[in-house]
Write a protein that holds these residues in place. Structure first.
Motif, PDB file in Angstrom:
ATOM      1  N   VAL A  12       0.839  -1.200   0.000  1.00 48.50           N
ATOM      2  CA  VAL A  12       0.000   0.000   0.000  1.00 48.50           C
ATOM      3  C   VAL A  12       0.875   1.253   0.000  1.00 48.50           C
ATOM      4  N   ALA A  13       1.916   1.264   0.817  1.00 47.42           N
ATOM      5  CA  ALA A  13       2.820   2.416   0.872  1.00 47.42           C
ATOM      6  C   ALA A  13       3.526   2.612  -0.473  1.00 47.42           C
ATOM      7  N   LEU A  14       3.921   1.547  -1.109  1.00 42.77           N
ATOM      8  CA  LEU A  14       4.575   1.626  -2.404  1.00 42.77           C
ATOM      9  C   LEU A  14       3.614   2.158  -3.475  1.00 42.77           C
ATOM     10  N   SER A  15       2.356   1.754  -3.397  1.00 40.96           N
ATOM     11  CA  SER A  15       1.387   2.231  -4.390  1.00 40.96           C
ATOM     12  C   SER A  15       1.159   3.740  -4.250  1.00 40.96           C
ATOM     13  N   PHE A  16       1.194   4.270  -3.034  1.00 38.61           N
ATOM     14  CA  PHE A  16       1.061   5.711  -2.840  1.00 38.61           C
ATOM     15  C   PHE A  16       2.271   6.457  -3.403  1.00 38.61           C
ATOM     16  N   ALA A  17       3.427   5.849  -3.342  1.00 40.54           N
ATOM     17  CA  ALA A  17       4.635   6.498  -3.841  1.00 40.54           C
ATOM     18  C   ALA A  17       4.728   6.422  -5.363  1.00 40.54           C
ATOM     19  N   VAL A  18       4.260   5.338  -5.960  1.00 45.04           N
ATOM     20  CA  VAL A  18       4.417   5.109  -7.396  1.00 45.04           C
ATOM     21  C   VAL A  18       3.299   5.770  -8.205  1.00 45.04           C
ATOM     22  N   ALA A  19       2.114   5.923  -7.665  1.00 41.60           N
ATOM     23  CA  ALA A  19       0.966   6.450  -8.418  1.00 41.60           C
ATOM     24  C   ALA A  19       1.222   7.846  -8.991  1.00 41.60           C
ATOM     25  N   PRO A  20       1.748   8.812  -8.234  1.00 37.07           N
ATOM     26  CA  PRO A  20       1.999  10.128  -8.841  1.00 37.07           C
ATOM     27  C   PRO A  20       3.036  10.085  -9.961  1.00 37.07           C
ATOM     28  N   MET A  21       4.026   9.220  -9.829  1.00 39.44           N
ATOM     29  CA  MET A  21       5.036   9.115 -10.882  1.00 39.44           C
ATOM     30  C   MET A  21       4.427   8.540 -12.154  1.00 39.44           C
ATOM     31  N   ALA A  22       3.510   7.613 -12.027  1.00 37.78           N
ATOM     32  CA  ALA A  22       2.866   7.020 -13.196  1.00 37.78           C
ATOM     33  C   ALA A  22       1.986   8.040 -13.906  1.00 37.78           C
ATOM     34  N   GLN A  23       1.335   8.917 -13.152  1.00 37.83           N
ATOM     35  CA  GLN A  23       0.489   9.941 -13.760  1.00 37.83           C
ATOM     36  C   GLN A  23       1.314  11.031 -14.421  1.00 37.83           C
ATOM     37  N   ALA A  24       2.516  11.254 -13.965  1.00 38.36           N
ATOM     38  CA  ALA A  24       3.349  12.327 -14.495  1.00 38.36           C
ATOM     39  C   ALA A  24       4.046  11.952 -15.799  1.00 38.36           C
ATOM     40  N   GLN A  25       3.967  10.694 -16.193  1.00 36.25           N
ATOM     41  CA  GLN A  25       4.616  10.267 -17.427  1.00 36.25           C
ATOM     42  C   GLN A  25       3.957  10.934 -18.620  1.00 36.25           C
ATOM     43  N   GLN A  26       4.745  11.238 -19.625  1.00 41.23           N
ATOM     44  CA  GLN A  26       4.212  11.799 -20.858  1.00 41.23           C
ATOM     45  C   GLN A  26       3.949  10.650 -21.810  1.00 41.23           C
ATOM     46  N   HIS A  27       2.696  10.408 -22.085  1.00 43.98           N
ATOM     47  CA  HIS A  27       2.336   9.307 -22.961  1.00 43.98           C
ATOM     48  C   HIS A  27       2.328   9.791 -24.401  1.00 43.98           C
ATOM     49  N   GLY A  28       3.007   9.070 -25.268  1.00 43.63           N
ATOM     50  CA  GLY A  28       3.015   9.386 -26.682  1.00 43.63           C
ATOM     51  C   GLY A  28       3.960  10.511 -27.068  1.00 43.63           C
ATOM     52  N   HIS A  29       4.800  10.965 -26.167  1.00 43.29           N
ATOM     53  CA  HIS A  29       5.750  12.035 -26.465  1.00 43.29           C
ATOM     54  C   HIS A  29       7.158  11.483 -26.361  1.00 43.29           C
ATOM     55  N   ASP A  30       7.621  10.890 -27.442  1.00 45.59           N
ATOM     56  CA  ASP A  30       8.968  10.342 -27.408  1.00 45.59           C
ATOM     57  C   ASP A  30       9.906  11.197 -28.256  1.00 45.59           C
ATOM     58  N   ARG A  31       9.583  12.489 -28.391  1.00 41.05           N
ATOM     59  CA  ARG A  31      10.467  13.415 -29.090  1.00 41.05           C
ATOM     60  C   ARG A  31      11.187  14.284 -28.079  1.00 41.05           C
ATOM     61  N   LYS A  32      12.154  15.024 -28.568  1.00 38.48           N
ATOM     62  CA  LYS A  32      12.920  15.906 -27.691  1.00 38.48           C
ATOM     63  C   LYS A  32      12.031  17.029 -27.165  1.00 38.48           C
ATOM     64  N   PRO A  33      12.283  17.519 -25.947  1.00 35.39           N
ATOM     65  CA  PRO A  33      11.492  18.638 -25.430  1.00 35.39           C
ATOM     66  C   PRO A  33      11.661  19.871 -26.310  1.00 35.39           C
ATOM     67  N   GLY A  34      10.580  20.602 -26.497  1.00 37.93           N
ATOM     68  CA  GLY A  34      10.628  21.806 -27.299  1.00 37.93           C
ATOM     69  C   GLY A  34      10.344  21.563 -28.766  1.00 37.93           C
ATOM     70  N   TYR A  35      10.289  20.306 -29.171  1.00 37.26           N
ATOM     71  CA  TYR A  35      10.017  19.986 -30.573  1.00 37.26           C
ATOM     72  C   TYR A  35       8.513  19.962 -30.786  1.00 37.26           C
ATOM     73  N   SER A  36       8.054  20.601 -31.832  1.00 44.93           N
ATOM     74  CA  SER A  36       6.646  20.486 -32.198  1.00 44.93           C
ATOM     75  C   SER A  36       6.562  20.341 -33.706  1.00 44.93           C
ATOM     76  N   SER A  37       5.670  19.509 -34.128  1.00 41.71           N
ATOM     77  CA  SER A  37       5.559  19.277 -35.563  1.00 41.71           C
ATOM     78  C   SER A  37       4.782  20.406 -36.221  1.00 41.71           C
ATOM     79  N   SER A  38       4.939  20.554 -37.521  1.00 41.45           N
ATOM     80  CA  SER A  38       4.345  21.675 -38.237  1.00 41.45           C
ATOM     81  C   SER A  38       2.831  21.565 -38.321  1.00 41.45           C
TER      82      SER A  38
END
Length: 107
Positions: A12-38
């Protein structure tokens, strides 16, 4: 029984620690920061109209007038004029014709 309780509490303690990190992940963004397509830039420009003096805003009757214009840093509208908020922009309109008399960015 103690081992089971300790394991359960640790899980239970581990789930409280891991849940915010899982939500903070960027899904579908495997490009460099600052890059945006045209296509995103062009799509954004299509959705965002640019208002200017002299244009006619035909849908102004459906928008409520801004009554507390001083609070938004706007000047007092003249006779036959009113401010309306469209997206993130304030438009000073002629009540008779819907003609744009002034444009101000919302704060």
């Amino acid at each position: 029984m103690k081992l089971f309780t300790r394991t359960l509490l640790a899980a239970v303690a581990l789930s409280f620690a891991v849940a915010p990190m899982a939500q903070a992940q960027q899904h579908g963004h495997d490009r460099k920061p600052g890059y945006s397509s045209s296509w995103k830039k062009n799509d954004y420009k299509k959705k965002r109209p640019h208002w200017s003096k002299g244009q006619r805003y035909s849908d102004w009757k459906r928008r409520p007038p801004v009554r507390d214009y001083h609070r938004h840093g706007l000047r007092k509208p003249g006779r036959g004029q009113q401010w309306v908020k469209v997206d993130n922009t304030y438009l000073l309109l002629s009540v008779a014709s819907g003609l744009i008399l002034g444009v101000a960015a919302a704060r």
